[in-house]
Enzyme design. Structure first.
Site, PDB file in Angstrom:
ATOM      1  N   THR A  66       9.359 -97.808  25.685  1.00 12.63           N
ATOM      2  CA  THR A  66       8.555 -98.889  25.106  1.00 12.63           C
ATOM      3  C   THR A  66       9.280 -99.500  23.900  1.00 12.63           C
ATOM      4  O   THR A  66      10.136 -98.860  23.281  1.00 12.63           O
ATOM      5  CB  THR A  66       7.203 -98.341  24.595  1.00 12.63           C
ATOM      6  N   ASP A 100      11.634 -96.996  21.875  1.00 11.54           N
ATOM      7  CA  ASP A 100      12.989 -97.475  21.568  1.00 11.54           C
ATOM      8  C   ASP A 100      12.977 -98.157  20.189  1.00 11.54           C
ATOM      9  O   ASP A 100      13.241 -99.345  20.063  1.00 11.54           O
ATOM     10  CB  ASP A 100      13.384 -98.450  22.686  1.00 11.54           C
ATOM     11  N   LYS A 102      14.866 -97.518  17.557  1.00 11.81           N
ATOM     12  CA  LYS A 102      16.192 -97.642  16.921  1.00 11.81           C
ATOM     13  C   LYS A 102      16.090 -97.602  15.395  1.00 11.81           C
ATOM     14  O   LYS A 102      16.472 -98.545  14.698  1.00 11.81           O
ATOM     15  CB  LYS A 102      16.906 -98.927  17.350  1.00 11.81           C
ATOM     16  N   PHE A 103      15.560 -96.508  14.878  1.00  7.61           N
ATOM     17  CA  PHE A 103      15.465 -96.355  13.425  1.00  7.61           C
ATOM     18  C   PHE A 103      16.849 -96.583  12.816  1.00  7.61           C
ATOM     19  O   PHE A 103      17.842 -96.077  13.338  1.00  7.61           O
ATOM     20  CB  PHE A 103      14.994 -94.946  13.064  1.00  7.61           C
ATOM     21  N   ASP A 105      17.652 -96.932   8.892  1.00  7.35           N
ATOM     22  CA  ASP A 105      17.478 -97.182   7.456  1.00  7.35           C
ATOM     23  C   ASP A 105      17.772 -95.888   6.699  1.00  7.35           C
ATOM     24  O   ASP A 105      18.168 -94.891   7.293  1.00  7.35           O
ATOM     25  CB  ASP A 105      16.039 -97.666   7.204  1.00  7.35           C
ATOM     26  N   GLY A 107      17.100 -92.359   4.838  1.00  3.24           N
ATOM     27  CA  GLY A 107      16.296 -91.241   5.320  1.00  3.24           C
ATOM     28  C   GLY A 107      14.815 -91.332   4.982  1.00  3.24           C
ATOM     29  O   GLY A 107      13.960 -91.150   5.844  1.00  3.24           O
ATOM     30  N   GLN A 317      23.853-109.198  27.132  1.00  6.34           N
ATOM     31  CA  GLN A 317      23.627-107.976  27.916  1.00  6.34           C
ATOM     32  C   GLN A 317      24.585-107.930  29.109  1.00  6.34           C
ATOM     33  O   GLN A 317      24.775-108.936  29.788  1.00  6.34           O
ATOM     34  CB  GLN A 317      22.166-107.925  28.411  1.00  6.34           C
TER      35      GLN A 317
HETATM   36  O1  6AU Z   1      17.344-103.861  31.649  1.00  2.00           O
HETATM   37  P1  6AU Z   1      17.141-104.845  30.521  1.00  2.00           P
HETATM   38  O2  6AU Z   1      18.403-105.570  30.152  1.00  2.00           O
HETATM   39  O3  6AU Z   1      15.999-105.801  30.783  1.00  2.00           O
HETATM   40  O4  6AU Z   1      16.633-104.014  29.267  1.00  2.00           O
HETATM   41  C1  6AU Z   1      17.414-103.053  28.627  1.00  2.00           C
HETATM   42  C2  6AU Z   1      16.622-102.317  27.583  1.00  2.00           C
HETATM   43  C3  6AU Z   1      16.115-103.168  26.429  1.00  2.00           C
HETATM   44  C4  6AU Z   1      17.098-102.913  25.310  1.00  2.00           C
HETATM   45  O5  6AU Z   1      16.471-102.976  24.041  1.00  2.00           O
HETATM   46  C5  6AU Z   1      17.597-101.492  25.592  1.00  2.00           C
HETATM   47  O6  6AU Z   1      17.441-101.308  27.007  1.00  2.00           O
HETATM   48  N1  6AU Z   1      19.013-101.225  25.241  1.00  2.00           N
HETATM   49  C6  6AU Z   1      19.364-100.110  24.442  1.00  2.00           C
HETATM   50  C7  6AU Z   1      18.482 -99.015  24.128  1.00  2.00           C
HETATM   51  C8  6AU Z   1      17.628 -98.410  25.096  1.00  2.00           C
HETATM   52  O7  6AU Z   1      18.577 -98.431  23.069  1.00  2.00           O
HETATM   53  C9  6AU Z   1      20.676 -99.956  24.022  1.00  2.00           C
HETATM   54  C10 6AU Z   1      21.689-100.790  24.513  1.00  2.00           C
HETATM   55  O8  6AU Z   1      22.859-100.601  24.247  1.00  2.00           O
HETATM   56  N2  6AU Z   1      21.331-101.792  25.357  1.00  2.00           N
HETATM   57  C11 6AU Z   1      20.021-102.032  25.749  1.00  2.00           C
HETATM   58  O9  6AU Z   1      19.792-102.948  26.532  1.00  2.00           O
HETATM   59  O10 6AU Z   1      14.828-102.700  26.075  1.00  2.00           O
END
Ligand code: 6AU
Length: 369
Positions: A66, A100, A102-103, A105, A107, A317
């Site tokens: 999520t 997801d 992705k913290f 910042d 500690g 992507q």
């Molecule tokens: O299959 P997609 O391209 O529709 O979605 C990919 C999902 C998205 C991104 O925020 C996440 O994967 N993501 C992440 C994560 C999971 O950390 C890292 C990354 O390198 N690339 C990526 O797409 O929710």
């Protein structure tokens, strides 16, 4: 190509025996049971869609990912809200929830983001991830937050009122430290809870922790179906972290040195770090039993060559097929979002991804036996 680390050759059920993290061991058993190494990236815009999707696709997946902050109408109620309802679906279909977040910042801030706020992510997400750009301290801080939370979670707050003259030994002289771990779900301070009694006239109000009867989480008060997926127990109470060690996006700045620092941080926190979000297997030392989840995965349209190339999304992507990621790069779970979400029938498309990714895993381990 990764080196041929033993985990590349082993079945998930055998890796479940040696995994250091209890949640990793559980996940590997779940993967074996469901014949699935698929994570759905449920990037939809409303809570209603999210819950419907989780219910439909749940049987095909082992992890539901999520981004709670893109979902409108997210209900933050700790017991009946969206997180609790997702947790209920997770029990019903047998999958883990991965927020997801992705913290990224310092500690102190990541601790507050993980455990507190409206979302109280730790309450409903079995897994979270960290972007280690701020340094290893972010991992240490999240590990500490999880340990404190777990210590508290195993007990339920019980309140009792007694009338009479309190004895002096009812009181504890040392006040507890104050902080996010002392706030309850409504944000009220729980400082001193479990240790002190306060007197109103001769009435003593006592709050104490008692062992919770079930490790189920979050405490489920949602109405409706409340069954547990057959063949496996409840997940362990431990939460897990994935370190974002490599990204799928073109031109990202995560170079080899950075990735190596992520691996070192993982080794320093084996009881909390389950593994990585990465593009390849990063296990290299004999003691490495990490799990790898990989985004940037799509299949060519049905009817086309299964291992053909897939174009990126035009926004950075990049996509690879399950065969390449699992079979060649040695990762374990593929994370798929739009490849499934944009299909006419997401449920059957999820099945297509599940079978393809599972086939890639089987041929990897079979080839190597
Ligand atoms: O299959 P997609 O391209 O529709 O979605 C990919 C999902 C998205 C991104 O925020 C996440 O994967 N993501 C992440 C994560 C999971 O950390 C890292 C990354 O390198 N690339 C990526 O797409 O929710």
């Amino acid at each position: 190509m990764p080196t041929r680390h033993p985990t590349l050759l082993e079945t998930f059920s055998s890796r479940a025996q040696t995994a250091t993290h209890p949640l990793t061991a559980y996940l590997l058993r779940l993967m074996d049971l469901k014949a699935s190494n698929l994570c759905l990236s449920a990037d939809v815009s409303t809570a209603r869609e999210l819950l419907q999707l989780a219910d439909k696709v749940g049987p095909s997946i082992v992890v539901l990912k999520t981004h709670h902050d893109v979902v409108s109408g997210w209900d933050f109620h700790p017991h009946t809200g969206t997180g609790a309802r997702l947790a209920q679906l997770a029990r019903k279909h047998g999958f883990l929830i991965f927020e997801d977040r992705k913290f990224g910042d310092i500690g102190h801030t990541v601790q507050m983001q993980y455990v507190g706020g409206s979302a109280r992510i730790i309450d409903w997400a079995h897994i979270v991830n960290v972007n280690m750009v701020p340094g290893k301290a972010a991992v240490t801080a999240l590990a500490e937050a999880e340990a404190k939370w777990r210590e508290r979670y195993q007990y339920e707050v019980k309140t009792s009122v007694t009338v009479g003259t309190p004895r002096s030994d009812t009181f504890d002289e040392q006040p507890e430290e104050s902080g996010w771990w002392n706030t309850d779900e409504e944000g009220q301070n729980r400082e001193g809870v479990g240790r002190k009694g306060s007197i109103v006239s001769v009435t003593t109000l006592t709050q104490h922790y008692e062992s919770a009867t079930s490790p189920r989480f979050p405490r489920d008060e949602t109405k409706g179906e409340d069954c547990l997926y057959a063949g496996i127990d409840e997940p362990p109470i431990e939460r897990g972290l994935l370190i974002l060690a490599q990204m799928s996006s073109a031109g990202n700045f995560m170079n080899r040195e950075y990735t190596q620092a992520c691996v070192e941080a993982a080794r320093e926190h084996r009881r909390f770090v389950m593994g990585f979000v990465s593009q390849e297997s990063l296990n290299s030392e004999p003691d490495d039993h990490f799990i790898h989840m990989t985004p940037g995965c799509q299949l060519p349209p049905e009817g086309e060559e299964e291992n053909g190339t897939v174009a990126g999304d035009g926004l950075g992507q990049r996509y690879n097929t399950p065969q390449k990621l699992i079979g060649l790069c040695g990762t374990d779970i593929v994370i798929v979002g739009r490849g499934i979400l944009k299909a006419g029938d997401p449920q059957s498309e999820a099945e297509r991804y599940r079978t393809t990714a599972w086939k890639a895993y089987l041929s990897r381990v079979t080839k190597n036996t």
